[in-house]
Design a protein around this motif. Structure first.
Motif, PDB file in Angstrom:
ATOM      1  N   ALA A 110      47.023 -66.866 102.001  1.00  0.00           N
ATOM      2  CA  ALA A 110      47.830 -66.980 100.788  1.00  0.00           C
ATOM      3  C   ALA A 110      47.312 -66.093  99.663  1.00  0.00           C
ATOM      4  O   ALA A 110      48.102 -65.595  98.845  1.00  0.00           O
ATOM      5  N   GLY A 111      45.999 -65.883  99.610  1.00  0.00           N
ATOM      6  CA  GLY A 111      45.411 -65.192  98.472  1.00  0.00           C
ATOM      7  C   GLY A 111      45.500 -63.681  98.502  1.00  0.00           C
ATOM      8  O   GLY A 111      45.698 -63.045  97.458  1.00  0.00           O
ATOM      9  N   LEU A 112      45.363 -63.071  99.658  1.00  0.00           N
ATOM     10  CA  LEU A 112      45.329 -61.606  99.733  1.00  0.00           C
ATOM     11  C   LEU A 112      46.564 -60.936  99.127  1.00  0.00           C
ATOM     12  O   LEU A 112      46.421 -59.962  98.375  1.00  0.00           O
ATOM     13  N   SER A 116      46.537 -58.971  92.922  1.00  0.00           N
ATOM     14  CA  SER A 116      46.917 -58.289  91.673  1.00  0.00           C
ATOM     15  C   SER A 116      47.542 -59.263  90.683  1.00  0.00           C
ATOM     16  O   SER A 116      47.259 -59.214  89.469  1.00  0.00           O
ATOM     17  N   TRP A 117      48.390 -60.156  91.183  1.00  0.00           N
ATOM     18  CA  TRP A 117      49.022 -61.135  90.307  1.00  0.00           C
ATOM     19  C   TRP A 117      47.996 -62.073  89.690  1.00  0.00           C
ATOM     20  O   TRP A 117      48.076 -62.409  88.505  1.00  0.00           O
ATOM     21  N   ASP A 120      46.072 -60.288  86.952  1.00  0.00           N
ATOM     22  CA  ASP A 120      46.938 -60.108  85.790  1.00  0.00           C
ATOM     23  C   ASP A 120      47.123 -61.414  85.029  1.00  0.00           C
ATOM     24  O   ASP A 120      47.202 -61.430  83.798  1.00  0.00           O
ATOM     25  N   ALA A 121      47.183 -62.534  85.765  1.00  0.00           N
ATOM     26  CA  ALA A 121      47.359 -63.837  85.126  1.00  0.00           C
ATOM     27  C   ALA A 121      46.185 -64.197  84.233  1.00  0.00           C
ATOM     28  O   ALA A 121      46.335 -64.957  83.269  1.00  0.00           O
ATOM     29  N   PHE A 122      45.011 -63.653  84.533  1.00  0.00           N
ATOM     30  CA  PHE A 122      43.827 -63.906  83.712  1.00  0.00           C
ATOM     31  C   PHE A 122      43.772 -63.003  82.487  1.00  0.00           C
ATOM     32  O   PHE A 122      42.847 -63.099  81.686  1.00  0.00           O
ATOM     33  N   GLY A 123      44.748 -62.103  82.345  1.00  0.00           N
ATOM     34  CA  GLY A 123      44.826 -61.260  81.158  1.00  0.00           C
ATOM     35  C   GLY A 123      43.841 -60.117  81.135  1.00  0.00           C
ATOM     36  O   GLY A 123      43.480 -59.629  80.056  1.00  0.00           O
ATOM     37  N   ALA A 124      43.398 -59.639  82.309  1.00  0.00           N
ATOM     38  CA  ALA A 124      42.438 -58.532  82.349  1.00  0.00           C
ATOM     39  C   ALA A 124      43.070 -57.260  81.797  1.00  0.00           C
ATOM     40  O   ALA A 124      44.233 -56.958  82.052  1.00  0.00           O
ATOM     41  N   SER A 125      42.294 -56.503  81.044  1.00  0.00           N
ATOM     42  CA  SER A 125      42.771 -55.243  80.480  1.00  0.00           C
ATOM     43  C   SER A 125      42.901 -54.195  81.581  1.00  0.00           C
ATOM     44  O   SER A 125      42.345 -54.353  82.677  1.00  0.00           O
ATOM     45  N   VAL A 128      39.550 -53.234  83.072  1.00  0.00           N
ATOM     46  CA  VAL A 128      38.832 -54.275  83.802  1.00  0.00           C
ATOM     47  C   VAL A 128      39.516 -54.634  85.121  1.00  0.00           C
ATOM     48  O   VAL A 128      38.861 -54.923  86.131  1.00  0.00           O
ATOM     49  N   ALA A 129      40.852 -54.589  85.135  1.00  0.00           N
ATOM     50  CA  ALA A 129      41.630 -55.091  86.266  1.00  0.00           C
ATOM     51  C   ALA A 129      41.267 -54.472  87.619  1.00  0.00           C
ATOM     52  O   ALA A 129      41.135 -55.205  88.609  1.00  0.00           O
TER      53      ALA A 129
END
Length: 442
Positions: A110-112, A116-117, A120-125, A128-129
């Motif tokens: 499920a995770g792989l 990216s989502w 992105d949900a953690f708000g990484a710039s 950093v992403a």
């Protein structure tokens, strides 16, 4: 228990220390994994350190939503030990490990596709992403091993053995540190090398737990085949703990997301500050682990008076240890930031944050100990409900302080309010009698 009050107190202290001291070493291994990773990755740059912070928080969320594999197994196995049925105790642990393997495999699948989502949900710039995605994508392959370690640890704790988890933790941490140095600093694999080092170390630790539990199963004549009924029991027994842990992770996710949206320096400082908090939390949780094992065993043996007495002693130990840890952080605070970064902004933010972290330690001591005691009693429903209440207290406080531009200190103060709410609700429960359910099964 026979003897004078002084002898009873001394016996309880010996019992607590016998389980808590080795548990301390085993518990701090997990934050030490990430602290050592942070120290090594931090020398690659601020963006890499921030990426580790985001990925580490996401990975911890996936793994510790399944912490019931350890905590629920500890409580259930300990009750069977108290009731005198070691064969049933080991069988319950074996079922927990099979459940861990199944959940771990499902999380990889499920995770792989969602890496990216998630980042992105953690708000990484944007800077950093990419590093967060690289670390998370590699680390997902270690999740089954991490969950087996949780379940195996729960089996041994329930059997009143915290020494073996200590030895495994020391070996795993040492291997992780060595591999990170080789992969990151010698072979120049970057942040991916740090992730691969952790995956390999976790896999080796899981193999040790499997071997230890298989030996215990042979000794007690316990089947090691997966039992559908046992798997269902392990899963349903942990539902309250799953809800509790999910509520805890909401707080930690929101904290990371808020820090990430403040800026790269803020998320880097929060990453290090949070790992220091985690290290202290696991240190205090060593008493809670003793509480899980001792409470389950006493209630399994229908010893309510003994449960009450040891609860009072463990809360006292939690307060004292919290004060000592808080003073320790204040003592090393001037030098601590330099171990992780040379960035002046990150170091300044971390210096201020550590003051709040230190002040909160006595409160944390009470919260973690009472949480462990109620887990040992199998009081998952109450823990789920009250942790949700505390989370509802935290969320508006964190958002209001963010909008008020209170910075990283404001975020840590919101965490302090969350801890105060948990201390109040847990303390009220411990004073009552409804959690004192006796017998081999709650």
């Amino acid at each position: 228990m026979i003897g004078s009050p002084l002898r009873r107190v001394t016996a309880h202290d010996r019992e607590i220390l016998r389980l808590a001291v080795p548990a301390f070493g085993a518990l701090v291994a997990e934050p030490l994994f990430l602290l050592s990773d942070s120290a090594i990755v931090g020398h690659l740059g601020t963006a890499q350190l921030g990426g580790l912070g985001v990925a580490g928080q996401a990975l911890s969320t996936l793994v510790y939503l399944c912490v019931f594999l350890a905590y629920g197994t500890t409580a259930g196995v300990a009750r069977q030990v108290g009731a005198g049925d070691l064969r049933a105790a080991v069988k319950q642990g074996v079922d927990g490990m099979w459940l861990a393997l199944a959940i771990g495999a499902a999380l990889i699948l499920a995770g792989l596709p969602l890496v990216s989502w998630i980042v992105d949900a953690f708000g990484a710039s944007p800077s950093v992403a990419p590093y967060a995605e690289t670390y998370l994508r590699v680390s997902l392959f270690g999740i089954p091993s991490m969950l087996i370690v949780l379940a195996g640890t729960g089996v041994l704790r329930g059997l009143q053995d915290t020494r073996t988890p200590l030895y495994v933790a020391i070996g795993g941490f040492s291997l992780n540190l060595l591999l990170n140095i080789v992969f990151v600093l010698v072979l120049d694999w970057g942040i991916a090398g740090s992730a691969w080092g952790t995956v390999i170390a976790q896999t080796a630790s899981a193999a040790v737990y499997v071997a230890v539990v298989l030996r215990a199963a042979r000794r007690h004549g316990t089947s090691v085949r997966p039992d559908p009924a046992g798997l269902r029991t392990s899963a349903t027994a942990g539902f309250g703990l799953l809800v509790r842990t999910a509520a805890l992770r909401v707080v930690l996710i929101v904290g990371t997301s808020v820090a990430a949206r403040m800026g790269d320096a803020e998320i880097a400082a929060y990453q290090v500050g949070f790992q220091v908090w985690s290290l202290l939390a696991f240190a205090l949780d060593s008493i809670a682990i003793a509480g899980q094992a001792i409470t389950g065993r006493y209630l399994g043996a229908a010893d309510v008076a003994g449960t009450r007495a040891v609860t009072r002693r463990m809360v006292g130990w939690g307060v004292v240890c919290g004060v000592v840890l808080g003073l320790g952080i204040l003592a090393v605070r001037p030098w601590l930031p330099g171990l992780f970064t040379s960035d002046g902004d990150v170091r300044h933010l971390l210096l201020v944050s550590l003051i709040v972290v230190a002040v909160l330690q006595p409160v944390a001591g009470v919260v973690f100990v009472l949480d462990g005691i109620l887990i040992g009693a199998g009081d998952g429903g109450y823990l789920a409900a009250t942790t949700l209440v505390a989370t509802v207290v935290f969320l508006p406080a964190a958002l209001l302080l963010y909008w008020a531009d209170a910075g990283l200190v404001g975020l840590w103060l919101a965490i302090g309010l969350w801890m105060a709410a948990r201390m109040l609700t847990l303390g009220l429960r411990a004073r009552g009698d409804r959690w004192l359910v006796t017998g081999a099964v709650r």
